[in-house]
Design a protein around this motif. Structure first.
Motif, PDB file in Angstrom:
ATOM      1  N   ASP A 256      75.491  -0.325   9.506  1.00 53.04           N
ATOM      2  CA  ASP A 256      74.415   0.022   8.746  1.00 53.04           C
ATOM      3  C   ASP A 256      73.644   1.050   9.593  1.00 53.04           C
ATOM      4  O   ASP A 256      72.498   0.599  10.137  1.00 53.04           O
ATOM      5  CB  ASP A 256      73.364  -1.192   8.295  1.00 53.04           C
TER       6      ASP A 256
ATOM      7  N   LEU B  30      68.001   5.957  -2.307  1.00 56.23           N
ATOM      8  CA  LEU B  30      68.276   4.588  -1.751  1.00 56.23           C
ATOM      9  C   LEU B  30      67.039   3.701  -1.733  1.00 56.23           C
ATOM     10  O   LEU B  30      65.966   4.144  -1.322  1.00 56.23           O
ATOM     11  CB  LEU B  30      68.827   4.439  -0.141  1.00 56.23           C
TER      12      LEU B  30
ATOM     13  N   LYS C 232      66.050  -0.390  -0.358  1.00 56.98           N
ATOM     14  CA  LYS C 232      66.696  -1.136   0.528  1.00 56.98           C
ATOM     15  C   LYS C 232      65.455  -2.535   0.746  1.00 56.98           C
ATOM     16  O   LYS C 232      64.400  -2.136   0.767  1.00 56.98           O
ATOM     17  CB  LYS C 232      66.674  -0.624   2.016  1.00 56.98           C
TER      18      LYS C 232
ATOM     19  N   ASP D  57      70.036  -5.948   2.252  1.00 54.64           N
ATOM     20  CA  ASP D  57      70.806  -5.458   0.972  1.00 54.64           C
ATOM     21  C   ASP D  57      70.090  -4.270   0.604  1.00 54.64           C
ATOM     22  O   ASP D  57      68.744  -3.703   1.001  1.00 54.64           O
ATOM     23  CB  ASP D  57      70.610  -6.625   0.165  1.00 54.64           C
ATOM     24  N   TYR D  58      70.812  -3.417  -0.119  1.00 56.65           N
ATOM     25  CA  TYR D  58      70.450  -1.950  -0.384  1.00 56.65           C
ATOM     26  C   TYR D  58      71.221  -1.651  -1.900  1.00 56.65           C
ATOM     27  O   TYR D  58      72.283  -2.134  -2.173  1.00 56.65           O
ATOM     28  CB  TYR D  58      70.648  -1.162   0.698  1.00 56.65           C
TER      29      TYR D  58
ATOM     30  N   HIS E 210      76.079  -0.360  -3.545  1.00 56.40           N
ATOM     31  CA  HIS E 210      75.513  -1.464  -2.976  1.00 56.40           C
ATOM     32  C   HIS E 210      75.984  -2.492  -2.285  1.00 56.40           C
ATOM     33  O   HIS E 210      77.315  -2.562  -2.310  1.00 56.40           O
ATOM     34  CB  HIS E 210      74.821  -1.770  -4.282  1.00 56.40           C
TER      35      HIS E 210
ATOM     36  N   ILE F 137      76.964   3.463   5.761  1.00 55.73           N
ATOM     37  CA  ILE F 137      76.495   2.247   5.180  1.00 55.73           C
ATOM     38  C   ILE F 137      77.748   1.691   4.600  1.00 55.73           C
ATOM     39  O   ILE F 137      78.147   2.038   3.479  1.00 55.73           O
ATOM     40  CB  ILE F 137      75.314   2.680   4.137  1.00 55.73           C
TER      41      ILE F 137
END
Length: 524
Positions: free
Chosen positions: A75, A124, A126, A134-135, A150, A290
């Motif tokens: 990430d 994005l 988040k 989480d995103y 996601h 990511i």
């Protein structure tokens, strides 16, 4: 079948268990198999400790962040964001998408303009700015078109838009549901994907981002596994017509999520990561990714199960000795020897068709128990044994841990049955044991040890009983993550269920032939 047959078979099972556990050598072999499964992997991991220095103080090295499902993730990206309160959306036109790749092949002597296939930029949202939060994102990639990604592993394809084509993107948040859309003209919109992010806070950062994983080059080898080289890359997304809807803070903030503070010479002297804002444009530059971790920087769950091949060897040898071929000479002398196992063979029909089924059932059950108990200790107690030692284990979901433990039990049971049946078919305990070991643990060890070319190792783990070792694999080869997915790097070619199907197919065939031979050599 008469009403007495189930009782007779139950008696055979009881006698088979008695014959197994009255033999001191068998009991010792089972204890050793259990100990190898439970403790060898954690012990080897403990001896390979690593520490990081913080000034003059040594501390355990940091682990990769954990995603929403508890697994280790990457990430790291550049993020220009505003805080959205409640529901809302963000719309923008991606006007240009460019990048830089450092020192690509063939000569590794220059910098080139371009994008790696999974470089990405877009919109994005988040849950927080913490790595692993989480995103959901709608984005354009270097070579795979528009995507909706996601939860680190979710990936849905949109249009095959090229990276040099402008594209409109929109990201909408409604409660804990996030939806991504795309458009060629900003008028006609098409959904790309939607995801629910459980527990998404009321206030969330939303904005534009850029990420670019390293450029991977695979070097083939004719006498061993392939090797890889990874080089720094950077992606740059330029957005205009940025239109927020909802209650958002007015100013843009720039955050390098997951930043470790290190900078390449390229970044220092040419284009530092982050946001460059003008009255009409947001230009975001970033590297990293990511995504799920394709190759854990620390240790995989499988490293706690390194005793598996030795355990299988012991179980195969034990079963081959326990389920021996029919011997009329032995049966005739059963009473004189006083040997409990030999007496069982003569009186209860240990080497007849029904007797073979009873013995196979016993070694299968015992093998399963050894595998499950040993793997359970390794997987769930092993990390506690390693706590504080500086050994960083990559995290996986609890469901994966349960599946691995159960899978090891099935493989151990299958190996024991396979070894015993081979001994029946080949007419000797040592012949059965040797062939069983040569077909199961040996191919697996050769494939993962890095002594074979990738193609040979790959097919060996598809076509031999060693395919069943996929049951203990905890990592996944994700199509949206570029990595060297080879057996030498821990990625077996078949998914767990398919690998087990191959192994059980071999075992089922061996069992059917062994039972047929036993019926032909004595009373049923």
């Amino acid at each position: 079948m008469t009403s007495t047959e189930p009782t007779a078979f139950t008696g055979r099972l009881r006698d088979a268990f008695s014959a197994l556990f009255r033999k001191r050598g068998y009991v010792v072999a089972l204890v050793c198999a259990l100990a190898l499964t439970a403790f060898l992997g954690p012990a080897l991991a403990w001896t390979d400790r690593s520490v990081c220095s913080e000034g003059e103080v040594e501390t355990p090295c940091p682990q990769a962040p954990r995603g929403p499902d508890g697994s280790s993730v990457t990430d790291s990206f550049a993020f220009a964001h505003r805080t959205l309160h409640g529901d809302g959306s963000l719309t923008a036109r991606l006007a240009s998408f460019t990048g830089t790749i450092t020192y690509p092949p063939p000569n590794h002597d220059r910098l080139v303009t371009g994008l790696v296939p999974w470089a990405k930029t877009g919109l994005l949202v988040k849950a927080s700015l913490e790595p692993g939060a989480d995103y959901a994102a709608v984005l354009l990639t270097g070579d795979h078109g528009v995507r909706f990604q996601h939860g680190f592993s979710g990936d849905e394809a949109g249009s095959p838009t090229r990276s040099d084509q402008a594209r409109w993107l929109r990201l909408t948040r409604e409660g804990d549901v996030v939806t991504g859309e795309e458009s060629a003209d900003g008028v006609s919109w098409h959904p790309v994907g939607s995801a629910r992010l459980p527990g998404l806070p009321t206030d969330v950062p939303i904005g534009v981002f850029a990420a670019s994983p390293g450029d991977l080059t695979v070097v083939e080898s004719g006498f061993g596994p392939s090797t890889s080289q990874v080089r720094f890359t950077q992606a740059v997304g330029a957005f205009d017509a940025v239109t927020p809807v909802g209650d958002l803070t007015p100013a843009w903030a720039s955050t390098l999520v997951g930043d470790d503070g290190n900078r390449t010479d390229w970044e220092r002297h040419h284009n530092p990561p982050g946001l460059l804002e003008t009255p009409t444009t947001l230009k975001i530059s970033g590297s990293g990714d990511i995504a799920p971790v394709p190759s854990l920087p620390a240790r995989r769950l499988e490293s706690l199960l390194l005793g598996g091949p030795l355990t299988l060897t012991l179980l195969i040898a034990l079963a081959a000795s326990f389920i021996r071929p029919h011997s009329r000479t032995t049966d005739a002398t059963a009473g004189a020897t006083g040997d409990a196992e030999t007496a069982y063979d003569a009186v209860a029909g240990g080497r007849t068709g029904a007797g073979v089924v009873a013995r196979v059932s016993v070694v299968g059950v015992v093998g399963f128990v050894v595998g499950v108990v040993g793997a359970g200790v390794a997987v769930w107690a092993g990390p506690a044994l390693l706590a504080g030692s500086g050994v960083a284990l990559g995290a996986v979901p609890v469901g994966t841990e349960v599946r691995v433990v159960a899978g090891v039990g099935v493989v151990c049971a299958a190996a024991a049955v396979f070894g015993g049946c081979l001994a029946m078919l080949l007419g000797g305990r040592w012949r059965g044991a040797a062939v069983g070991v040569a077909l199961l643990p040996v191919p697996y060890l050769l494939a993962v040890a890095g002594v074979l070319p990738d193609a040979v190792a790959d097919w060996m783990l598809r076509l031999t009983p060693a395919a069943g070792m996929a049951a203990q694999q905890s990592v996944t080869a994700y199509p949206q993550v570029t990595a060297l997915y080879t057996p030498a790097n821990g990625y077996l070619p078949l998914p767990p269920w398919a690998g087990l199907a191959v192994l059980l197919g071999f075992v089922g065939l061996a069992f059917a032939l062994a039972r047929r031979r036993a019926r032909g050599s004595g009373a049923a």
